[in-house]
Design a protein around this motif. Sequence first.
Motif, PDB file in Angstrom:
ATOM      1  N   LEU A  50     -44.515 125.674  58.801  1.00  0.00           N
ATOM      2  CA  LEU A  50     -44.895 126.006  57.416  1.00  0.00           C
ATOM      3  C   LEU A  50     -43.772 126.827  56.802  1.00  0.00           C
ATOM      4  N   ASP A  51     -43.262 126.343  55.686  1.00  0.00           N
ATOM      5  CA  ASP A  51     -42.210 127.045  54.947  1.00  0.00           C
ATOM      6  C   ASP A  51     -42.898 127.821  53.826  1.00  0.00           C
ATOM      7  N   ALA A  52     -43.110 129.116  54.085  1.00  0.00           N
ATOM      8  CA  ALA A  52     -43.800 129.935  53.074  1.00  0.00           C
ATOM      9  C   ALA A  52     -42.752 130.533  52.141  1.00  0.00           C
ATOM     10  N   ALA A 127     -41.877 132.905  56.638  1.00  0.00           N
ATOM     11  CA  ALA A 127     -41.907 133.277  55.220  1.00  0.00           C
ATOM     12  C   ALA A 127     -40.511 133.737  54.817  1.00  0.00           C
ATOM     13  N   THR A 128     -40.155 133.476  53.578  1.00  0.00           N
ATOM     14  CA  THR A 128     -38.783 133.797  53.137  1.00  0.00           C
ATOM     15  C   THR A 128     -38.784 134.878  52.046  1.00  0.00           C
ATOM     16  N   ALA A 129     -37.944 134.681  51.032  1.00  0.00           N
ATOM     17  CA  ALA A 129     -37.617 135.782  50.119  1.00  0.00           C
ATOM     18  C   ALA A 129     -38.793 136.410  49.363  1.00  0.00           C
ATOM     19  N   GLU A 170     -31.260 134.046  59.461  1.00  0.00           N
ATOM     20  CA  GLU A 170     -31.902 132.893  60.111  1.00  0.00           C
ATOM     21  C   GLU A 170     -32.062 131.749  59.119  1.00  0.00           C
ATOM     22  N   GLU A 171     -32.473 132.089  57.906  1.00  0.00           N
ATOM     23  CA  GLU A 171     -32.715 131.068  56.881  1.00  0.00           C
ATOM     24  C   GLU A 171     -31.430 130.275  56.625  1.00  0.00           C
ATOM     25  N   GLY A 172     -30.316 130.986  56.512  1.00  0.00           N
ATOM     26  CA  GLY A 172     -29.036 130.333  56.262  1.00  0.00           C
ATOM     27  C   GLY A 172     -28.572 129.538  57.463  1.00  0.00           C
ATOM     28  N   LEU A 196     -25.774 124.862  51.536  1.00  0.00           N
ATOM     29  CA  LEU A 196     -26.052 125.713  50.373  1.00  0.00           C
ATOM     30  C   LEU A 196     -27.515 125.510  49.989  1.00  0.00           C
ATOM     31  N   ASP A 197     -28.307 126.563  50.029  1.00  0.00           N
ATOM     32  CA  ASP A 197     -29.744 126.471  49.751  1.00  0.00           C
ATOM     33  C   ASP A 197     -30.051 127.383  48.562  1.00  0.00           C
ATOM     34  N   LEU A 198     -30.709 126.841  47.552  1.00  0.00           N
ATOM     35  CA  LEU A 198     -31.111 127.677  46.411  1.00  0.00           C
ATOM     36  C   LEU A 198     -32.628 127.671  46.288  1.00  0.00           C
ATOM     37  N   GLY A 431     -33.352 121.728  54.812  1.00  0.00           N
ATOM     38  CA  GLY A 431     -33.955 123.063  54.682  1.00  0.00           C
ATOM     39  C   GLY A 431     -33.929 123.730  56.043  1.00  0.00           C
ATOM     40  N   TRP A 432     -34.388 124.979  56.122  1.00  0.00           N
ATOM     41  CA  TRP A 432     -34.259 125.721  57.384  1.00  0.00           C
ATOM     42  C   TRP A 432     -35.286 125.337  58.436  1.00  0.00           C
ATOM     43  N   THR A 433     -36.400 124.689  58.039  1.00  0.00           N
ATOM     44  CA  THR A 433     -37.543 124.532  58.958  1.00  0.00           C
ATOM     45  C   THR A 433     -37.235 123.717  60.218  1.00  0.00           C
TER      46      THR A 433
HETATM   47 CA   LIG Z   1     -36.765 128.111  50.456  1.00  0.00          CA
END
Ligand SMILES: [Ca+2]
Length: 492
Positions: A50-52, A127-129, A170-172, A196-198, A431-433
């Motif tokens: 799950l990408d929260a 969970a991210t930002a 980790e996300e990057g 590059l993730d925005l 994506g990071w998942t």
């Molecule tokens: Ca994201």
Amino acid sequence: MSCQTKGKNAWYKAVIIITVLGITAIVALVTTAVLQNKPLLQKYKYGIVLDAGSSHTAVYIYEWPAEKDNDTGRVQQTHSCKVQGAGISSYSVFPGQAGASLKSCMKEAESLIPLSRHLETPLYLGATAGMRLLRMENQSLSDQVLWSVEEVLQSSPFSYQGARIITGQEEGAFGWVTVNYLSDRLKQGSGTTGALDLGGASTQISFVANQDVAEESAENAVTFRLYGNDYFLYTHSFLCYGKDQALKLALAQQTQSGDSSVLDPCFHPGYSVDRSYFSVYSSPCVMAGKPLVSRDSFTHVGAGNASLCQEVVRRIFNFSSCSFSRCSFNRVYQPPLQGPFGAFSAFYFVMNFLNLTSGSLESSREKLERYCSRPWTQIKQQHPDVKEKYLAEYCFSGSYILSLLTDGYNFTSDTWTDITFIKKISGSDAGWTLGYMLNLTNMIPAEAPDTPPLPHAGYVTLLFFISLLLFFLLFLCFRFLWPHRNSQTQMI
Ligand SMILES: [Ca+2]
Ligand SMILES: Nc1nc2c(ncn2[C@@H]2O[C@H](COP(=O)(O)OP(=O)(O)OP(=O)(O)O)[C@@H](O)[C@H]2O)c(=O)[nH]1
């Protein structure tokens, strides 16, 4: 004479028997070799992440063949489910309801994954930002939101492995792993691609640089050993520089005077909306205080000028000082860019909508200039099916992306074409998942797995020709020895 005929008949019989036995042996040998190596009926294993995110939560289901899970390029996304409503951090007022929002996507996952695999299917939430910002504001509320989602995930039939706020690093880094895993670059040991993730609340840049990164700025260095190759990665996550928070930063800059209306070049001419100061200034990203006026809101009016917009956007970055050999912005170290790059999430949504996924930097600027100057009524008429919030913001978002990539990360006209705007690679979302799951399930080995010296088809062909050769050797031996034995018998 009759004795000679008898001898000839016996010889013919022996030849026929040997030929039949020989052919049968070859067929049996090759069939065994083929069947032994034939892949068994495909059975799959599954994993759920799950990408929260700050703006919404998405559930990703991955599958891979049950008997060969160490093979690169084999894990793929089979399904994704977008959770209704906003991201889990928006439930800070009623933290207990965050978990309930996930239920329908989790039910969908239950129906899609075979029952026999439920218990062994790992389930992760990262969970991210949005949650990083909530934790900065109020740790207790962010804990309550995480407990709420934990309760729902624990009650699912899957093998729950934890819900946590992942770090920007980790996300990057896992975004980089995903992109390179899906494009099969890791196992081949060939050149890699940067990522590059925005997002809505943060943005990440990751690429292979040299080992100096660790010496100059250890917090930006990540090392991986994958399939026998070492990768020295530069990665940085800019909290508050996702496109939703960047818009708040830009609006805060423009409302400091406290005027009742703001003429914003990043929105279309004819656009006019009342916004509350609270919606801009309540974010922990916005350091400046609300202007000292008694009004609660201001009128946000569009002026439609992309080059002026880029000037507004540039002001949300701090380029004033750098204590390293070189920086991107906000005093963050960044080594020289090493392309190519894959840009995904909002980089893709926005550039794809604006038709800017190909072409030079100059032509992108020109197209954006024309797009921003078009009247808001015309834009709405032309895209009646696009969410009005997204539609209103494309001019700002496009200008922000151009400024982030050029002023921020230092892409130039020459290196602009190193960037590919992507959504999916081989059917799986960038994506990071995926990288996160591959790492936690140890699915990418540190060393290259041993591979048989010959491919399957080559092995069967070789076996066939060796058998054929043996058969003819046997036949020739027999052919030359038999008459000799025959004449010996006759002499006796
Ligand atoms: Ca994201
Ligand atoms: N135009 C458009 N924008 C989208 C779409 N989906 C999401 N967005 C917006 O694009 C931005 C980034 O979306 P995501 O990548 O999902 O961001 P996120 O993961 O929620 O945010 P982070 O936690 O910062 O990573 C947000 O502002 C979203 O509202 C889409 O289909 N079209």
